[in-house]
Design an enzyme around this catalytic site. Structure first.
Site, PDB file in Angstrom:
ATOM      1  CE  LYS A  26     -14.570   1.008  14.255  1.00 36.31           C
ATOM      2  NZ  LYS A  26     -14.365   1.772  15.502  1.00 36.31           N
TER       3      LYS A  26
ATOM      4  CB  CYS B 220     -18.366   4.674  12.275  1.00 37.32           C
ATOM      5  SG  CYS B 220     -16.809   5.399  11.700  1.00 37.32           S
TER       6      CYS B 220
ATOM      7  CE  LYS C 192      -3.692   0.461   2.764  1.00 38.00           C
ATOM      8  NZ  LYS C 192      -4.514   0.791   3.972  1.00 38.00           N
TER       9      LYS C 192
ATOM     10  N   GLY D  20     -34.159   3.225   5.167  1.00 37.78           N
ATOM     11  CA  GLY D  20     -33.421   2.389   4.227  1.00 37.78           C
ATOM     12  C   GLY D  20     -33.173   1.009   4.790  1.00 37.78           C
TER      13      GLY D  20
ATOM     14  CG  LEU E 130     -13.000  13.392   8.929  1.00 35.81           C
ATOM     15  CD1 LEU E 130     -11.708  13.043   8.192  1.00 35.81           C
ATOM     16  CD2 LEU E 130     -13.357  14.851   8.727  1.00 35.81           C
TER      17      LEU E 130
ATOM     18  CG  PHE F 222     -28.144  10.637  10.487  1.00 35.02           C
ATOM     19  CD1 PHE F 222     -27.471   9.459  10.239  1.00 35.02           C
ATOM     20  CD2 PHE F 222     -27.426  11.821  10.487  1.00 35.02           C
ATOM     21  CE1 PHE F 222     -26.103   9.446  10.000  1.00 35.02           C
ATOM     22  CE2 PHE F 222     -26.057  11.831  10.250  1.00 35.02           C
ATOM     23  CZ  PHE F 222     -25.399  10.640  10.010  1.00 35.02           C
TER      24      PHE F 222
ATOM     25  CB  THR G  68     -10.633   0.364  17.334  1.00 33.97           C
ATOM     26  OG1 THR G  68     -11.603   1.234  16.721  1.00 33.97           O
ATOM     27  CG2 THR G  68      -9.420   1.176  17.722  1.00 33.97           C
TER      28      THR G  68
ATOM     29  CD  GLU H 285     -16.131   4.915   5.591  1.00 40.12           C
ATOM     30  OE1 GLU H 285     -16.090   4.416   4.449  1.00 40.12           O
ATOM     31  OE2 GLU H 285     -16.075   4.250   6.638  1.00 40.12           O
TER      32      GLU H 285
END
Length: 432
Positions: free
Chosen positions: A265, A262, A35, A255, A153, A251, A86, A155
Site C-alpha cells: 500500500k 505496509c 475486540k 523470494g 516496527l 532485504f 490507511t 511485523e
C-alpha cells in the site's frame, strides 16, 4: 505519561503494550467492541513474537487498558497516538484517510485540555495540515499540537524493534511538543538517535523508506532470475553484495515478493503522490509492476511441476506474508494459492501462526493441516512460501517417506539444496 492510542491493530496494540512496559499509563481505544472485550479479558488479538507476555503483564498491573469510549481514552491524555488503518483506495490506490479523519473528529469533540496529537499511521504528505484544520473546525477552542511520529516496527519483530529502534523520527512545526516527545523517549536517549524534522519531511520519510526497501526486494528478485539463467548462486551473490557497507545485507533475500500491510500500500500511495505532484517515480512504478508479475511467475512454475492436476495434491508451507506474524494481508503466499486454486490445484496447507486469518480469506477452498508433516503426507509436490524457522528444520527423510512424489519448490531457500538432492528429491530454490 498518560497516553491514548486510537486503534488496536498491528501498530496500535504493540505500541500500547510497549509504551506501558516503559511505565506509562496507556489506554487504547477501538470501535470494535468484541475486540476490546477480548483484550480486557486477557485474550490477545494478533500474534507478534514476545508481545503476549508484555501485554498480559501490563494488563494485570493496570498500566494498559482498553475501551470503546473516546471520551474515556482522552481523559488526562498528554499524548494521543492515531494508529488506525490507511488502506489503499480501491481505484486510485492512494491512501484512504477516512479512518484517520473520523478519529480526528472524535478527538475534536472530546478534547478539553492541551494534548499532543501524533499520527502513528502512515499518512500522505500534508495530512498533518489537514488534521489541524479539522480539529479547529470541529473545536475552535481546542488546545493541541499535531506532530508526525511514524512507526518503523517490522511485523514479526515489533517488540524487538520498539526497544531497539534504529532511529526515532519526529515531525513538528513548533517547539512546544518537543518536550513531551523527549520525555516519552527518554529511555532511548543513549540508545537511538531522535531526529526532529518538519512535519512534511517526517511524513515523507516513512514512505521513502518503505518504497526503497520494496525496490531493494524487487531488485534482488530480478538478480535471482538472472542467476537462474546464468548458473550463478543468488545466495553467494547476495552475500558478496551485502558485505559492501553502502548496500548492507538486509532485504537481500530472494523470494515470492514483498507483501504485508505496509510495502504494497505504501509503494502504491507513493506512486500516486508522485503522479499528483507531476514527479516521475519510475523505480517505484517498476517495483510495483515487478512484484505483481512475480506472483504470477511463481504460480506458473508451481503448475509446471504438477504432473496430474486432477489427482496430485500440493503441500503449501506458509500462508503469512512473512515469519513472526500471523498477518495475511497482501500475503504473496495467499495470492499464489488463490492463483493455483483458479487452475484447479488441490492444496493442503500449514502455517504455524496464520491458519485462522488464512481461513478467513481462503475459506474451505483448501485443506488445513495441524502441522507441516500432515500437509506433506500424500502430496506430490512440496512448496515453501514463508520463511518460518521450523520449515528450515524439516526432516528430509521423514518428508521422503510421506510424499507421493519427491519434489520440492523452496521459494525461501530454507532447505539445504545438496542434502535434498542427496535424499533423492527434485529440488528447486530461488536464484540457484
Amino acid at each position: 505519561m498518560n497516553i491514548c492510542i486510537i486503534g488496536t491493530g498491528y501498530v496500535g496494540l504493540p505500541s500500547g503494550a510497549c509504551f506501558a512496559e516503559l511505565g506509562n499509563n496507556v489506554i487504547c481505544v477501538d470501535i470494535d467492541g468484541k475486540k476490546i472485550n477480548e483484550l480486557n479479558n486477557g485474550k490477545i488479538t494478533l500474534y507478534e513474537e514476545g508481545l503476549e507476555e508484555i501485554f498480559l503483564r501490563n494488563l494485570e498491573n493496570k498500566k494498559l487498558k482498553f475501551t470503546t469510549s473516546i471520551k474515556e481514552g482522552l481523559k488526562n491524555a498528554d499524548l494521543i497516538l492515531i494508529a488506525v488503518g490507511t488502506p489503499p483506495h480501491p481505484l486510485t490506490k492512494e491512501a484512504d484517510l477516512k479512518y484517520i479523519y473520523a478519529a480526528v473528529r472524535d478527538i475534536a469533540k472530546n478534547l478539553d485540555h492541551y494534548a499532543v496529537i501524533a499520527t502513528k499511521s502512515t499518512v500522505p504528505v500534508g495530512t498533518g495540515d489537514e488534521i489541524e484544520k479539522i480539529l479547529l473546525q470541529e473545536n475552535p477552542k481546542a488546545q493541541f499540537d499535531v506532530i508526525s511520529l511514524p512507526e518503523f516496527l517490522r511485523e514479526g519483530f515489533a517488540v524487538y524493534d520498539f526497544f531497539n529502534p534504529d532511529r526515532i523520527v519526529v515531525g513538528l512545526n513548533s517547539q512546544k511538543p518537543k518536550k513531551v516527545i523527549e520525555e516519552l523517549y527518554a529511555p532511548f536517549k543513549n540508545k537511538s538517535q531522535i531526529l526532529f524534522v518538519n512535519r512534511r519531511s517526517s511524513e515523507t520519510i516513512k514512505y521513502a523508506s518503505n518504497a526503497f526497501l520494496a525496490i531493494k526486494i524487487h531488485y534482488i528478485n530480478e538478480m535471482a532470475d538472472f542467476c537462474e539463467k546464468t548458473g550463478a548462486d543468488i545466495l553467494e551473490v547476495a552475500k558478496g553484495m551485502g558485505l559492501d557497507n553502502r548496500i548492507g545485507n538486509r532485504f537481500l533475500n530472494p523470494g515470492p515478493g514483498y507483501g504485508g500491510s505496509c510495502f504494497p500500500k505504501d509503494t502504491q500511495a507513493m506512486a500516486f503522490m508522485g503522479k499528483k505532484n507531476d514527479v516521475n517515480l519510475s523505480l517505484i512504478d517498476s517495483a510495483i509492476k515487478g512484484n505483481e508479475e512475480r506472483k504470477d511467475k511463481i504460480a506458473q512454475k508451481i503448475l509446471s511441476y504438477i504432473d496430474d492436476l486432477k489427482n496430485d495434491q500440493v503441500a503449501i508451507l506458509g500462508l503469512a506474508f512473512k515469519d513472526g506474524t500471523d498477518d495475511c494481508r497482501e500475503s504473496p503466499a495467499v495470492e499464489i494459492v488463490s492463483k493455483l486454486l483458479k487452475e484447479g490445484v488441490k492444496i493442503h496447507a500449514y502455517d504455524p501462526k496464520a491458519m485462522e486469518l488464512a481461513k478467513s480469506i481462503l475459506k474451505d477452498q483448501i485443506k488445513y493441516a495441524k502441522d507441516a508433516y500432515e500437509a506433506i503426507k500424500d502430496s506430490s509436490l512440496l512448496v515453501i512460501l514463508t520463511e518460518w524457522k521450523e520449515f528450515r528444520e524439516l526432516d528430509l527423510n521423514q518428508i521422503s517417506s510421506l510424499m507421493k512424489h519427491k519434489k520440492i519448490l523452496d521459494f525461501r531457500n530454507l532447505l539445504d539444496k545438496e542434502k535434498a538432492l542427496e535424499a533423492g528429491f527434485v529440488y528447486s530454490g530461488v536464484g540457484r
